[in-house]
Design an enzyme around this catalytic site. Structure first.
Site, PDB file in Angstrom:
ATOM      1  N   GLU A 157     -43.859  31.474 -28.662  1.00  0.00           N
ATOM      2  CA  GLU A 157     -45.148  30.771 -28.777  1.00  0.00           C
ATOM      3  C   GLU A 157     -45.387  30.276 -30.201  1.00  0.00           C
ATOM      4  O   GLU A 157     -45.954  29.208 -30.402  1.00  0.00           O
ATOM      5  CB  GLU A 157     -46.304  31.670 -28.315  1.00  0.00           C
ATOM      6  CG  GLU A 157     -46.160  32.251 -26.899  1.00  0.00           C
ATOM      7  CD  GLU A 157     -45.804  31.239 -25.825  1.00  0.00           C
ATOM      8  OE1 GLU A 157     -46.049  30.037 -26.024  1.00  0.00           O
ATOM      9  OE2 GLU A 157     -45.263  31.651 -24.775  1.00  0.00           O
TER      10      GLU A 157
ATOM     11  N   GLY B 121     -46.720  33.907 -18.945  1.00  0.00           N
ATOM     12  CA  GLY B 121     -46.383  35.063 -19.775  1.00  0.00           C
ATOM     13  C   GLY B 121     -47.193  35.020 -21.058  1.00  0.00           C
ATOM     14  O   GLY B 121     -47.706  36.032 -21.532  1.00  0.00           O
TER      15      GLY B 121
ATOM     16  N   GLU C 267     -49.220  28.879 -25.814  1.00  0.00           N
ATOM     17  CA  GLU C 267     -49.169  28.553 -27.246  1.00  0.00           C
ATOM     18  C   GLU C 267     -50.376  27.800 -27.787  1.00  0.00           C
ATOM     19  O   GLU C 267     -50.237  27.089 -28.787  1.00  0.00           O
ATOM     20  CB  GLU C 267     -47.912  27.733 -27.509  1.00  0.00           C
ATOM     21  CG  GLU C 267     -47.918  26.283 -26.935  1.00  0.00           C
ATOM     22  CD  GLU C 267     -47.325  26.157 -25.536  1.00  0.00           C
ATOM     23  OE1 GLU C 267     -47.329  27.147 -24.780  1.00  0.00           O
ATOM     24  OE2 GLU C 267     -46.874  25.058 -25.199  1.00  0.00           O
TER      25      GLU C 267
HETATM   26  N1  BES Z   1     -46.230  26.826 -22.436  1.00  0.00           N
HETATM   27  C1  BES Z   1     -45.830  28.025 -21.790  1.00  0.00           C
HETATM   28  C2  BES Z   1     -46.889  28.626 -20.908  1.00  0.00           C
HETATM   29  C3  BES Z   1     -47.007  27.981 -19.553  1.00  0.00           C
HETATM   30  C4  BES Z   1     -46.094  28.283 -18.563  1.00  0.00           C
HETATM   31  C5  BES Z   1     -48.047  27.131 -19.260  1.00  0.00           C
HETATM   32  C6  BES Z   1     -46.219  27.714 -17.315  1.00  0.00           C
HETATM   33  C7  BES Z   1     -48.174  26.549 -18.016  1.00  0.00           C
HETATM   34  C8  BES Z   1     -47.258  26.842 -17.036  1.00  0.00           C
HETATM   35  C9  BES Z   1     -45.428  29.074 -22.812  1.00  0.00           C
HETATM   36  O1  BES Z   1     -44.981  28.577 -24.016  1.00  0.00           O
HETATM   37  C10 BES Z   1     -44.290  29.817 -22.218  1.00  0.00           C
HETATM   38  O2  BES Z   1     -43.247  29.249 -22.090  1.00  0.00           O
HETATM   39  N2  BES Z   1     -44.502  31.059 -21.846  1.00  0.00           N
HETATM   40  C11 BES Z   1     -43.469  31.827 -21.218  1.00  0.00           C
HETATM   41  C12 BES Z   1     -43.153  33.033 -22.008  1.00  0.00           C
HETATM   42  C13 BES Z   1     -41.762  33.081 -22.426  1.00  0.00           C
HETATM   43  C14 BES Z   1     -40.652  32.457 -21.755  1.00  0.00           C
HETATM   44  C15 BES Z   1     -41.403  33.690 -23.679  1.00  0.00           C
HETATM   45  C16 BES Z   1     -43.966  32.225 -19.853  1.00  0.00           C
HETATM   46  O3  BES Z   1     -45.132  32.054 -19.562  1.00  0.00           O
HETATM   47  O4  BES Z   1     -43.151  32.671 -19.060  1.00  0.00           O
HETATM   48 ZN    ZN Z   2     -43.091  27.806 -23.986  1.00  0.00          ZN
END
Ligand code: BES
Ligand code: ZN
Length: 968
Positions: free
Chosen positions: A387, A350, A353
């Site tokens: 993020e 989604g 960060e």
């Molecule tokens: N660190 C994650 C992104 C991520 C997700 C990297 C899966 C690798 C694998 C980021 O901080 C995150 O949690 N993004 C969420 C958005 C949200 C819950 C607000 C996402 O990607 O769903």
């Molecule tokens: Zn996250």
């Protein structure tokens, strides 16, 4: 400038990597992509089990499963780096060729190492890189003496590791420098340094951008790709003069690339000390638009396609304000001079960060104020807050290994509420927490296939499987509970302590508990055990308890018992875990005094509370405001007292607890722990309920009852009952949305309209029909005529209650405007011929229904109470035609879709016959197993509860019959 010749030679080698693993070969992976209920490979034993995720968060979870999931987790291989050398500084130079037919990136890296333990083998991570062995050099830093390389061991395809063997051992305590050249491919896997594209004025444009978390930095350059191996990174990227680039740190200089006219190097400032998964860069034709001035001291910009410039205002406003808020919340300055946020057209997660350069899916960053739903705006704020929260919790202090991913993600999922609330108080985020996170994850954590928050993981596939609702939502609930236990302010000060103690380093959950303990001790917070002892029970055991409260109305006391709450019990008795927790009890009878507290210890199955402080005719409610992670079951008398209070004056009970009472009661009834009559009694007061949170909580539960009763005689009384509750809510909120409506009023209206129209409440149906008629006369004014929040209900209702003209208009809009909501609405028709016609169209490539939308149509028809049986028969009778037209990829998923509403033995027989007739395709599918289990539990539910619910409904029909309901 180094010679480009070796680079050209290497392109030939690189093309060996041309067939980079394509997406999804096995049927299970396809199911995984198609299913909205999430399917998660089991991380421990590699056996792919499933979780049925209730659809509340489908809109977020759909993208959670990146396309490059490894089919086979490679158990047993040693995938960890030895740690005998550690990186201090990387100078990374990358020149991506972003053009069709090339996609190669010319790479060069210098890594400065500290030798910790003497060794001749220097191992680091690398994946799908073509490394030029002849280019590898190793030098002792102090003397500048070269050390000759004797071997290069390439285990990229098995361990994602390369090893450079040198002629004499490196000496512990000394520093070394390694350099090498390599080629990578800008892949289409959305991982590593990858390519993405978008269309601008009919022309396809490309860009190159990174996504490194969890283990894909190694796809971009050789590196020590483990979260504790922090280092400084100096990034240099090449680009066309007319393009732009951006990275974690500010740009310092731009210089021409010698020998390549029209190309330049962008040299970035060296980063702070950080983990490899946070490195980011992007080369594109994007524009960077500075945020609104004066909102933050940090230089803040939003990057997007030039055409999306007008959609950046929301982010330009809230981004810097959230950043400022977190600086004051954490009481630690944001350490970088700038923060960029970029909207990426093709993005697996989604948002991500990356320190100083947060990347987003476009829909979570770019908001069109005229077209966005209230939910889309909220989501944009929440994702930014999430993020930005990571910039401290995650980036400044990082978990020491992926087993503790929940520290990062659970914490950010907690802070996203606090951060959003700070900039959008009207969203009432803290009220929404229990329905969005807590009650949602209860549905997953109540299955035996759940997992503890903190589990051992080794392979990339295992690591990726940690990004699930247990790390995110359960993690956030456990943190919220911890904050409530020690007090919000003590908790906040404890966090500052944890972050400053571990800044630029790593920490495990024990470090967090220790910092909170020190803070709690220094503020004289009294606890029955250490923070660690209490919290370990919640992070190392899966599941959660329900507390049974049996009051003694003579003594004024109660006996409380803890048991694990399970939605289904198998006979698996091999699990030795004692499912008891350190359980914080809070309770009240009036909300006026400070709430009462007690504990069940991890060793106590039950306990007597001598005095609840409530008279025999007074209700008692446990788990005040649902701050804690458990359900509560009461004795019948207390349920009666609560029901009477709710009917007399429901505002005497907090909205969170009203939502909790309803959600708990229906789940306890579902698992036969309390009679359905007790749960249904609690719904009687809903004719006075006007708030979003209790309504939203109960509607998801009532939806199941609604689905189950649909084909039975009891449905008529059920419908009357539901109408008597929903109609006053709908009348209070009204059909017409206005600009000044509070955010949650818009949410209320979505639910109220959805149910009112579904139940046939005349005002809702007529307003929908007339709005749709206006739209038919001015099809180009959709945004002015239909509020985006109300759109799906209005379209659906117009199809349901309208005729051929409404249907034709919808199909036309779908075809000419590519707006799928019209297609989804068409699937709501109540005419069998229309529904079977829609299914037939799926087989005809010229029908006008795009291949892309085939799955949506089948799912929506199967979900339609009239369409469900039609969909099942279609699957049975047209199997070969489906296979000819669409292949086999959809079968298992469609099978699963059909099962949700099936609840008779005849249906189950048909389904089993279908499975056995096509055992090659359906026999081993998890979706099919899940589907059959669902039907079995539906059948059991009907046999156990239909009679009781029927009796209750007959005895509780509303006094006046509702006349203004439209019947089909
Ligand atoms: N660190 C994650 C992104 C991520 C997700 C990297 C899966 C690798 C694998 C980021 O901080 C995150 O949690 N993004 C969420 C958005 C949200 C819950 C607000 C996402 O990607 O769903
Ligand atoms: Zn996250």
């Amino acid at each position: 400038m180094r010679n480009l010749l070796p680079f050209l030679v290497l392109i030939a080698v690189a093309s060996a990597f041309g067939n980079i693993q394509t997406q999804f070969d096995g049927p299970d992976e396809v199911e995984l992509r198609l299913l909205e209920p999430a399917v998660v490979p089991d991380p421990v034993d590699g056996v792919s089990r499933w979780w049925y995720t209730p659809s509340r968060k489908a809109h977020i979870y759909r993208h959670k499963y990146p396309k490059n999931i490894q089919a086979q987790p490679r158990q047993g291989e040693d995938l960890r780096l030895p740690g005998d050398v550690l990186p201090r500084l990387y100078n990374v130079r990358l020149l991506p060729f972003i053009e069709v037919g090339n996609w190669t990136t010319d790479g060069y890296v210098e890594i400065f190492l500290d030798c910790i333990i003497s060794t001749v083998n220097i191992s680091m991570n690398s994946l799908d890189l073509t490394i030029d062995p002849a280019s590898i050099t190793v030098t002792e830093e102090q003397t500048g003496n070269p050390i000759s390389v004797v071997d290069f061991i390439d285990e990229q395809s098995t361990r994602e590791i390369i090893t450079i063997q040198v002629s004499r051992p490196l000496t512990a305590g000394k520093q070394y420098k390694i350099t090498m050249k390599f080629i990578s491919i800008l892949n289409a896997l959305l991982a590593g340094f990858y390519r993405s594209s978008y269309v601008e004025n009919g022309v396809t444009k490309y860009l190159a951008v990174t996504q490194f978390e969890a283990t894909d930095a190694r796809r971009s350059f050789p590196c020590f790709d483990e979260p504790t191996m922090k280092a400084n990174f100096t990034v240099t990227v090449g680009r066309k003069e007319t393009w732009t680039s951006v990275s974690n740190m500010p740009l310092i200089t731009t210089e021409p690339i010698v020998g390549m006219p029209g190309f330049v190097w962008d040299n970035y400032q060296t980063s702070v000390t950080m983990s490899s998964y946070l490195v980011a860069f992007m080369v594109s034709e994007f524009i960077g638009i500075p945020a609104e001035p004066g909102l933050s001291n940090v230089e803040f910009s939003i990057w997007a396609r030039p055409e999306a410039r007008n959609l950046t205002d929301y982010a330009r406003n809230i981004g810097p304000r959230i950043l400022e808020f977190f600086e004051s919340y954490y009481n630690i300055d944001y350490p970088l001079p700038k923060q960029d946020m970029a909207a990426i057209p093709d993005f697996a997660a989604g948002a991500m960060e990356n320190w100083g350069l947060i990347t987003y899916r476009e829909e979570y960053l770019l908001i069109d104020p005229n077209r966005a739903t209230a939910r889309a705006v909220q989501l944009a704020a929440v994702v930014s807050a999430h993020e930005l929260a990571h910039q401290w919790f995650g980036n400044l202090v990082t978990m020491d290994w992926w087993n503790a991913l929940w520290l990062n993600e659970g914490f950010a999922s907690y802070m996203e509420y606090i951060g959003t609330d700070a900039v959008e108080p009207d969203f009432k985020m803290n009220d929404q927490f229990i329905i969005e996170n807590l009650q949602y994850v209860f549905g997953i954590d109540a299955l035996e296939t759940s997992r503890p928050i903190n589990i051992e993981v080794n392979t990339p596939a295992e690591i990726n499987s940690m990004f699930d609702a247990i790390s995110y939502e359960k993690g956030s609930c456990v943190i919220r509970m911890c904050a409530d236990i020690i007090g919000l302010e003590t908790f906040q000060r404890g966090l500052t302590r944890y972050l400053s103690d571990n800044a630029y380093g790593n920490a495990g959950q024990d470090n967090l508990w220790a910092a909170l303990q020190t803070q709690a001790d220094s503020e004289n917070v009294i606890l029955p055990a250490t923070v660690k002892e209490i919290m370990d029970t919640w992070t190392f055991k899966m599941g959660f308890p329900y507390v049974t409260v049996n009051r003694n109305y003579q003594t004024g006391g109660a006996v409380v018992i803890q048991n694990r709450f399970l939605l289904r019990k198998s006979n698996d008795t091999t699990d030795p875990t004692v499912y008891q927790w350190w359980l914080p009890l809070t309770y009240t009878s009036d909300y006026t005094q400070t709430k009462r507290r007690d504990w069940l210890s991890v060793d106590e199955f039950s306990k007597s509370l001598p005095n609840l402080g409530a008279a025999a005719n007074q209700w008692v409610i446990f788990n005040v405001d649902q701050q804690n992670y458990y359900r509560v079951a009461y004795d019948p008398t207390n349920y009666g007292l609560i029901r009477d209070q709710l009917i007399a004056d429901h505002q005497r009970v907090s909205a969170n607890n009203r939502a909790q009472l309803l959600d708990d009661a229906f789940n306890l009834a579902l698992t036969e722990l309390i009679p359905y009559a007790d749960a249904l009694d609690l719904t009687l007061y809903l004719k006075y309920e006007r708030e979003y949170v209790p309504w939203h909580a109960v509607l998801s539960e009532l939806n199941y009852v609604d689905i189950m009763l649909y084909n039975f005689a009891e449905f008529s009384n059920w419908k009357t009952h539901m109408t008597s509750l929903v109609e006053p809510y709908y009348n209070f909120i009204g059909f017409q949305e206005t600009q000044s409506d509070p955010h949650l009023t818009k949410y209320c209206r979505i639910d109220a309209m959805n149910w009112a129209c579904r139940l046939g409440v005349a005002d809702c149906v007529q307003n929908s029909l007339s709005t749709y008629a206006t739209l038919m006369s001015q099809p180009d004014n959709l945004a002015q005529i239909v509020s985006p929040n109300e759109k799906s209900t209005i379209l659906r209702t117009a199809i349901e209650y309208g005729g051929q003209a409404e249907y034709d208009f919808a199909f036309n809009q779908y075809k000419t405007k590519s707006d799928t909501s019209f297609l989804v609405a068409m699937c709501a028709s109540k005419q069998a011929t229309v529904l079977s016609g829609l299914l037939e169209m799926l087989l005809d490539p010229t029908s006008g229904i795009l291949r892309l939308d085939v799955n949506t149509v089948f799912n929506n028809v199967a979900n339609n109470p009239i369409g469900n049986e039609i969909a099942l028969d279609f699957l049975i009778n047209r199997w070969d035609d489906i296979q000819n037209a669409l292949g086999s990829v959809y079968f298992a998923t469609w099978y699963r879709y059909v099962c949700t509403r099936q609840n008779t033995q005849a249906g189950l027989d048909k389904l089993i016959q279908l499975r056995d007739a096509h055992s090659v395709i359906l026999g081993n599918s998890n979706s099919v197993k899940q589907g059959i289990q669902t039907v079995e539990s539906n059948i059991q539910w009907v046999s156990l509860n239909l009679g009781e619910i029927g009796t209750w409904l007959a005895g509780n029909q509303p006094a006046k019959t509702i006349s203004n309901v439209i019947r089909h």
